[in-house]
Write an enzyme that holds these catalytic residues in place. Structure first.
Site, mmCIF file in Angstrom:
data_model
loop_
_atom_site.group_PDB
_atom_site.id
_atom_site.type_symbol
_atom_site.label_atom_id
_atom_site.label_comp_id
_atom_site.label_asym_id
_atom_site.label_seq_id
_atom_site.Cartn_x
_atom_site.Cartn_y
_atom_site.Cartn_z
ATOM 1 N N GLY A 183 0.833 -1.195 0.000
ATOM 2 C CA GLY A 183 0.000 0.000 0.000
ATOM 3 C C GLY A 183 0.866 1.243 0.000
ATOM 4 O O GLY A 183 2.051 1.166 0.310
ATOM 5 N N CYS A 207 5.295 -6.092 1.546
ATOM 6 C CA CYS A 207 5.635 -4.665 1.419
ATOM 7 C C CYS A 207 5.032 -3.850 2.573
ATOM 8 O O CYS A 207 5.445 -3.992 3.709
ATOM 9 C CB CYS A 207 5.222 -4.137 0.047
ATOM 10 N N TYR A 208 4.002 -3.029 2.336
ATOM 11 C CA TYR A 208 3.374 -2.301 3.448
ATOM 12 C C TYR A 208 2.827 -3.309 4.468
ATOM 13 O O TYR A 208 2.929 -3.105 5.674
ATOM 14 C CB TYR A 208 2.240 -1.421 2.914
ATOM 15 N N HIS A 253 7.975 -7.874 -3.538
ATOM 16 C CA HIS A 253 6.675 -8.301 -4.072
ATOM 17 C C HIS A 253 6.776 -9.686 -4.721
ATOM 18 O O HIS A 253 7.167 -9.783 -5.892
ATOM 19 C CB HIS A 253 6.173 -7.280 -5.098
ATOM 20 N N GLU A 303 4.431 -11.419 -5.783
ATOM 21 C CA GLU A 303 3.341 -11.599 -6.756
ATOM 22 C C GLU A 303 3.692 -11.095 -8.145
ATOM 23 O O GLU A 303 2.965 -11.368 -9.097
ATOM 24 C CB GLU A 303 2.057 -10.917 -6.251
ATOM 25 N N ASP A 330 -7.857 -6.392 -26.000
ATOM 26 C CA ASP A 330 -8.863 -6.470 -24.942
ATOM 27 C C ASP A 330 -10.276 -6.236 -25.481
ATOM 28 O O ASP A 330 -11.185 -7.025 -25.225
ATOM 29 C CB ASP A 330 -8.584 -5.433 -23.842
ATOM 30 N N LYS A 387 -3.592 -9.016 -18.890
ATOM 31 C CA LYS A 387 -3.358 -9.098 -20.327
ATOM 32 C C LYS A 387 -3.003 -10.519 -20.791
ATOM 33 O O LYS A 387 -3.526 -11.000 -21.790
ATOM 34 C CB LYS A 387 -2.243 -8.117 -20.692
#
Ligand code: XMP
Length: 604
Positions: free
Chosen positions: A52, A79-80, A165, A167, A223, A371
């Protein structure tokens, strides 16, 4: 057995991406706000606290209830979330020197989280605060040069924190680290087979649309085409209609390609084309602020849609507006939760669209996807690889790649310590007084660009990556670094920024430069090897002309990216062709050598 993971959204840019990673393991995740009750969280096998933009020591920073520590559920802070968990467990969190982008992590202790993974690994950082002084029950697991407690554990309670991170794909073993948390720490079974997403999507479209029809704004990109085709498979063909608005801001041959693509899947008769070039250029005249450009373009799209619906005699009450919005568009525009920072207001999140969304008049079948997942869906729907592999092109088009400024200003020298860093790399560097958008520590930044010139005009990518990371970490008013590929031999000290607005002539020059890049990448059979390749026109002047900036990037989902290392011969050839495009109009060609974070892929 509790099968789901709870993700607590503390405002991070990558919060939803954590859920997507778990989806890859066939593990379901639910996202909650920080005010979620411990009782609710106890229904899950484990809890992840997201990143965050706030600082845990600031008033008003998002917190979770301390009682979550008593639930006997594993917790992973990212992280945060790592800083918050550390603070709740008694550590000190303070302002640090900041790390953004690729960072070397050294794992110092054995633990389930890093089991069987290399001791040295590359991770992706995006933080300004650091966890210091761990209490005795917390074991430091890993560190980086700037960050002594880049990971910690309280194995007995199953509490873990990672400053980086896991992820994002650039974290080398991120997938493994999340997998270990979910499986060996939370005890869930993980599988990585794909589900039948297409069937589920078709069913959900039918339920959502009922007996209405869908009116689509199509741009020719992946998209909107995938979303359009999905709706055409879910509903009878006569209940969908597509509109392509020619804004005058599109790439060369965009419209023609779209018609060919839709014809190949039998949908061309469901397409209307509207030429709005004059209107868009008139409304954008004199506008230099990127968010303002985006707002105007978003509004004009909705306006064109309402006029076309009226012209076709379509009763608004019987139609939904279809959009190809994907998840990163939403999160970068401030997120569905309203907690994430606004990085850019994507055109499909303009106030007009938000008003329609509020009234339930919009359908976005891809809103949860990234994507690469959309490309996979496109393949499953039988679309041509040439279409599914296309480089993403933003809705506001060339308007946000044609930079505008009001005031002339000269480039300035870098500060002394940085000059020394330049000298040791045989480079010259100046601060260009032009701003571009970045994302640092989950917040939007709008900062100056630093231009580098290697004295022998040599493109040493690793050196440039290292200089760019250091410059953005240390020089806090910079979020982007460019390296000169070709330009006058006079050096960078005479560079200045000149006033410029969106004109047809500048757009045409950019369109031609963009076309040269696409053609050369296709000829070199490299077009599918890079994720996206924006080409930017900036009023950065050496004599009387401007500069073109090449921005080839590698990414998986657009949320994080690396600049692509193209063969240097090819880069020089492209630059030479671009510079000879219009005599005296283009002084120099640069390569953007910044990752995301700290910069975004697009400049505006
Ligand atoms: P950034 O520049 O934020 O972009 O790193 C991430 C991806 O999103 C695309 N992008 C947009 N796409 N409307 C879109 O449809 C927009 O307003 C927009 N802005 C950025 C960008 O090209 C990249 O692929």
């Amino acid at each position: 057995m509790k099968k789901r993971i709870a993700i607590v959204d503390l405002g991070g840019q990558y919060c939803h991406l954590i859920g997507r990673r778990l989806r890859d393991f066939s593990v379901t995740a639910e996202i909650y706000g920080p005010d979620v009750s411990p009782k609710e969280l106890a229904m899950h096998a484990g809890i992840i606290l997201s990143g965050g933009p706030s600082s845990v020591y600031e008033a008003g920073a998002p917190k979770v209830q301390p009682a979550i520590l008593e639930l006997k559920r594993p917790i992973l802070g990212i992280c945060y979330g790592h800083q918050l968990l550390a603070q709740m467990l008694g550590a000190r969190v303070e302002k640090g020197s900041g790390e953004y982008g690729p960072t070397k992590l050294s794992v110092s202790a054995e633990d389930r989280l890093f089991a069987d993974l290399p001791k040295e690994q590359l991770v992706w950082m995006s933080h300004g605060d650091t966890v210091n002084q761990l209490p005795a029950q917390l074991i430091p697991l890993a560190s980086t040069e700037q960050c002594p407690n880049a990971a910690f554990a309280d194995p007995a309670n199953g509490f873990y924190g990672v400053q980086f991170h896991p992820e994002v794909v650039q974290t080398e073993y991120g997938r493994d680290i999340l997998g270990r948390f979910v499986s060996s720490i939370c005890g869930l079974e993980i599988r990585s087979d794909g589900k039948d997403r297409v069937q589920k999507l078709l069913e959900s479209i039918r339920t959502r649309v009922g007996n209405k029809s869908v009116f689509f704004l199509v741009s020719g990109g992946v998209d909107s085409t995938v979303a359009f085709v999905l709706c055409s498979k879910a509903l009878p063909k006569e209940r969908i209609l597509g509109l392509y608005v020619d804004t005058g801001l599109m790439r060369k041959r965009e419209k023609e390609d779209l018609v060919v693509n839709l014809a190949s899947i039998g949908l061309v008769d469901r397409l209307r084309i509207k030429d709005e070039t004059r209107l868009f250029l008139d409304k954008l005249k004199g506008v230099v602020d990127p968010e303002e450009k985006r707002r105007i373009i978003g509004g004009l799209f909705v306006d064109a849609q309402s006029r076309t619906m009226a012209e076709c005699g379509i009763d608004e009450g019987q139609w939904l507006l279809g959009q190809g919005t994907i998840y990163p568009d939403t999160i970068e525009s401030g997120g569905a939760s309203g907690r994430a920072a606004v990085i850019k207001t994507h055109h499909n999140r303009s106030p007009e669209i938000l008003a329609l969304l509020e009234k339930g008049l919009v359908i976005e079948p891809l809103a949860e996807f990234y994507k690469d997942e959309v490309r996979e869906l496109g393949r499953l729907l039988g679309l041509q690889p040439k279409l599914t592999n296309r480089w993403p092109f933003p809705g506001p088009g060339l308007a946000i790649r044609c930079l505008c400024t009001r005031n002339p200003e000269k480039a300035t020298r870098l500060e002394k310590p940085l000059e020394a860093l330049m000298e040791s790399s045989d480079c010259e560097g100046v601060v260009i007084p032009i701003k571009s958008v970045g994302v640092q520590g989950d917040s939007r930044t709008y900062k100056h660009v630093v231009a580098l010139r290697h004295r022998q005009q040599h493109l040493d990518y690793e050196m440039l990556q290292s200089l760019s990371t250091k410059l953005c970490n240390v020089h806090t008013t910079t979020n982007r670094v460019i390296a000169l590929i070709t330009g006058p031999a006079t050096g960078l000290m005479d560079v200045f920024v000149k006033p410029a607005t969106l004109t047809e002539e500048r757009l045409e020059m950019l369109r031609e430069a963009d076309f040269i890049v696409r053609r050369r990448m296709e000829q070199a059979k490299l077009a599918e090897k890079v994720w996206q390749f924006p080409v930017v026109l900036a009023p950065i002047s050496f004599r009387a002309g401007e500069a073109i900036i090449l921005r080839p990037v590698n990414s998986e989902d657009g949320m994080t990216a690396d600049f692509a290392r193209l063969p240097t011969d090819l880069v020089h050839e492209m630059a030479d062709e671009i510079i000879s495009l219009r005599k005296g109009k283009i002084d120099a060609v640069f390569l953007d050598v910044t990752s995301k974070p700290p910069a975004t892929i697009e400049w505006e």
